[in-house]
Motif scaffolding. Sequence first.
Motif, PDB file in Angstrom:
ATOM      1  N   VAL A 160      86.854  64.314  90.261  1.00 35.69           N
ATOM      2  CA  VAL A 160      87.759  63.223  89.906  1.00 35.69           C
ATOM      3  C   VAL A 160      87.959  62.306  91.110  1.00 35.69           C
ATOM      4  N   VAL A 161      88.104  62.909  92.287  1.00 32.97           N
ATOM      5  CA  VAL A 161      88.247  62.123  93.522  1.00 32.97           C
ATOM      6  C   VAL A 161      87.017  61.251  93.730  1.00 32.97           C
ATOM      7  N   LEU A 162      85.833  61.845  93.556  1.00 31.08           N
ATOM      8  CA  LEU A 162      84.596  61.107  93.778  1.00 31.08           C
ATOM      9  C   LEU A 162      84.411  59.987  92.767  1.00 31.08           C
ATOM     10  N   ILE A 163      84.744  60.236  91.490  1.00 29.58           N
ATOM     11  CA  ILE A 163      84.624  59.180  90.488  1.00 29.58           C
ATOM     12  C   ILE A 163      85.526  58.008  90.848  1.00 29.58           C
ATOM     13  N   GLY A 164      86.742  58.311  91.312  1.00 28.06           N
ATOM     14  CA  GLY A 164      87.649  57.259  91.727  1.00 28.06           C
ATOM     15  C   GLY A 164      87.094  56.446  92.875  1.00 28.06           C
ATOM     16  N   LEU A 165      86.569  57.115  93.888  1.00 26.71           N
ATOM     17  CA  LEU A 165      86.017  56.429  95.053  1.00 26.71           C
ATOM     18  C   LEU A 165      84.795  55.588  94.680  1.00 26.71           C
ATOM     19  N   LEU A 166      83.869  56.192  93.955  1.00 26.24           N
ATOM     20  CA  LEU A 166      82.648  55.477  93.579  1.00 26.24           C
ATOM     21  C   LEU A 166      82.959  54.303  92.656  1.00 26.24           C
ATOM     22  N   GLY A 167      83.946  54.486  91.775  1.00 25.70           N
ATOM     23  CA  GLY A 167      84.325  53.406  90.878  1.00 25.70           C
ATOM     24  C   GLY A 167      84.934  52.220  91.597  1.00 25.70           C
ATOM     25  N   ILE A 168      85.660  52.502  92.683  1.00 31.44           N
ATOM     26  CA  ILE A 168      86.272  51.426  93.462  1.00 31.44           C
ATOM     27  C   ILE A 168      85.216  50.607  94.191  1.00 31.44           C
ATOM     28  N   PHE A 169      84.277  51.295  94.825  1.00 30.98           N
ATOM     29  CA  PHE A 169      83.390  50.634  95.775  1.00 30.98           C
ATOM     30  C   PHE A 169      82.013  50.268  95.229  1.00 30.98           C
ATOM     31  N   LEU A 170      81.661  50.729  94.026  1.00 27.98           N
ATOM     32  CA  LEU A 170      80.339  50.435  93.482  1.00 27.98           C
ATOM     33  C   LEU A 170      80.444  49.635  92.197  1.00 27.98           C
ATOM     34  N   ASP A 171      79.504  48.748  91.989  1.00 30.39           N
ATOM     35  CA  ASP A 171      79.424  47.975  90.755  1.00 30.39           C
ATOM     36  C   ASP A 171      78.404  48.654  89.843  1.00 30.39           C
ATOM     37  N   GLU A 172      78.835  49.716  89.180  1.00 32.03           N
ATOM     38  CA  GLU A 172      77.943  50.516  88.351  1.00 32.03           C
ATOM     39  C   GLU A 172      78.647  50.920  87.063  1.00 32.03           C
ATOM     40  N   ARG A 173      77.834  51.222  86.045  1.00 33.04           N
ATOM     41  CA  ARG A 173      78.380  51.781  84.812  1.00 33.04           C
ATOM     42  C   ARG A 173      78.949  53.170  85.083  1.00 33.04           C
ATOM     43  N   LEU A 174      79.934  53.571  84.264  1.00 34.32           N
ATOM     44  CA  LEU A 174      80.601  54.849  84.476  1.00 34.32           C
ATOM     45  C   LEU A 174      79.624  56.017  84.434  1.00 34.32           C
ATOM     46  N   GLN A 175      78.622  55.971  83.551  1.00 30.89           N
ATOM     47  CA  GLN A 175      77.679  57.082  83.458  1.00 30.89           C
ATOM     48  C   GLN A 175      76.845  57.211  84.731  1.00 30.89           C
ATOM     49  N   ARG A 176      76.485  56.098  85.352  1.00 32.24           N
ATOM     50  CA  ARG A 176      75.751  56.169  86.622  1.00 32.24           C
ATOM     51  C   ARG A 176      76.665  56.661  87.749  1.00 32.24           C
ATOM     52  N   VAL A 177      77.926  56.247  87.703  1.00 33.49           N
ATOM     53  CA  VAL A 177      78.899  56.765  88.667  1.00 33.49           C
ATOM     54  C   VAL A 177      79.053  58.277  88.494  1.00 33.49           C
ATOM     55  N   ASN A 178      79.113  58.728  87.249  1.00 32.54           N
ATOM     56  CA  ASN A 178      79.261  60.158  86.983  1.00 32.54           C
ATOM     57  C   ASN A 178      78.034  60.935  87.460  1.00 32.54           C
ATOM     58  N   ALA A 179      76.859  60.357  87.293  1.00 28.22           N
ATOM     59  CA  ALA A 179      75.640  61.004  87.771  1.00 28.22           C
ATOM     60  C   ALA A 179      75.658  61.142  89.286  1.00 28.22           C
ATOM     61  N   ALA A 180      76.091  60.086  89.984  1.00 23.76           N
ATOM     62  CA  ALA A 180      76.200  60.147  91.441  1.00 23.76           C
ATOM     63  C   ALA A 180      77.233  61.179  91.857  1.00 23.76           C
ATOM     64  N   LYS A 181      78.349  61.234  91.122  1.00 18.82           N
ATOM     65  CA  LYS A 181      79.377  62.240  91.396  1.00 18.82           C
ATOM     66  C   LYS A 181      78.816  63.647  91.287  1.00 18.82           C
ATOM     67  N   ASN A 182      78.003  63.896  90.256  1.00 18.68           N
ATOM     68  CA  ASN A 182      77.424  65.229  90.077  1.00 18.68           C
ATOM     69  C   ASN A 182      76.516  65.611  91.248  1.00 18.68           C
ATOM     70  N   MET A 183      75.722  64.651  91.722  1.00 22.20           N
ATOM     71  CA  MET A 183      74.829  64.939  92.842  1.00 22.20           C
ATOM     72  C   MET A 183      75.611  65.231  94.126  1.00 22.20           C
ATOM     73  N   LEU A 184      76.622  64.421  94.411  1.00 27.37           N
ATOM     74  CA  LEU A 184      77.416  64.631  95.626  1.00 27.37           C
ATOM     75  C   LEU A 184      78.204  65.938  95.544  1.00 27.37           C
ATOM     76  N   SER A 185      78.712  66.276  94.364  1.00 24.79           N
ATOM     77  CA  SER A 185      79.416  67.550  94.188  1.00 24.79           C
ATOM     78  C   SER A 185      78.476  68.720  94.429  1.00 24.79           C
ATOM     79  N   LEU A 186      77.231  68.594  93.953  1.00 21.07           N
ATOM     80  CA  LEU A 186      76.236  69.639  94.191  1.00 21.07           C
ATOM     81  C   LEU A 186      76.005  69.831  95.689  1.00 21.07           C
ATOM     82  N   LEU A 187      75.872  68.724  96.427  1.00 26.04           N
ATOM     83  CA  LEU A 187      75.649  68.832  97.868  1.00 26.04           C
ATOM     84  C   LEU A 187      76.824  69.507  98.565  1.00 26.04           C
TER      85      LEU A 187
END
Length: 251
Positions: A160-187
């Motif tokens: 949830v923290v990552l989705i909030g951060l990525l949503g603030i700073f990136l111009d992307e659709r929510l599904q792409r933001v969620n995909a990035a969140k999943n990758m960063l959470s995995l790391l």
Amino acid sequence: MTPWEVVAVLAAGVAAGGINAVVGSGSLITFPTLLALGYPPIVANVSNNVGLVAGNVTGVLGYRDELRGQRDRLLRLGVASVAGSLVGGLLLLSLPQKAFQVIVPVLIALACVMVVVQPRLNVWLAERQERPHPNGGPWLWLGVLGAGVYGGYFGAAQGVVLIGLLGIFLDERLQRVNAAKNMLSLLVNATAAVLFAVLAPVDWWAVLLVSLGSLVGGFLGARVGRRLPARVLRALIVCVGIVAIVKLVYG
């Protein structure tokens, strides 16, 4: 473990894997379950972290189409996630257990609040999003670093923290933001898992059960989890979080 305890941990792993793929708060299911079965808080936390890595992997694979074109961005932000996770994991292992028992109820409460306010947060982000940096800029990197520290130490609702951060700073659709969140959470989780496997008191039987459950849950969450009623999902997470707080404070 008794047979019903095995089933309980497996079921919690499935739920957590699915929730992590869709929202990110799965530890609010598995961590309280392990506590309820009598695991000490530190053992429950590190075993839960290691076990949920499998679900992170299937969650990432399920969103692989949305990850296309984000390689350079995720390489840059991934460095912050790994570094933050190492710091958070080392803090967990170096601070006394009493500190964990004091800090984690507060983190769980904050995580529950973030799960509840996430819809309003998403609206607020959409209204204020104006030509963000294509890769988020230095502030996003620092924010992801902080989220990594949080994830390495405990991690519930780091998604949830990552989705909030990525949503603030990136111009992307929510599904792409969620995909990035999943990758960063995995790391974050994989980095902490390696650290814990070497230095922490991991219960490998619990890890196996959580891994098997989250492996299935991550796949299902990425495929069909978005069909679940969001309010029901959030209500479940908050209820389980309250149980965890009561268990830690009074158990």
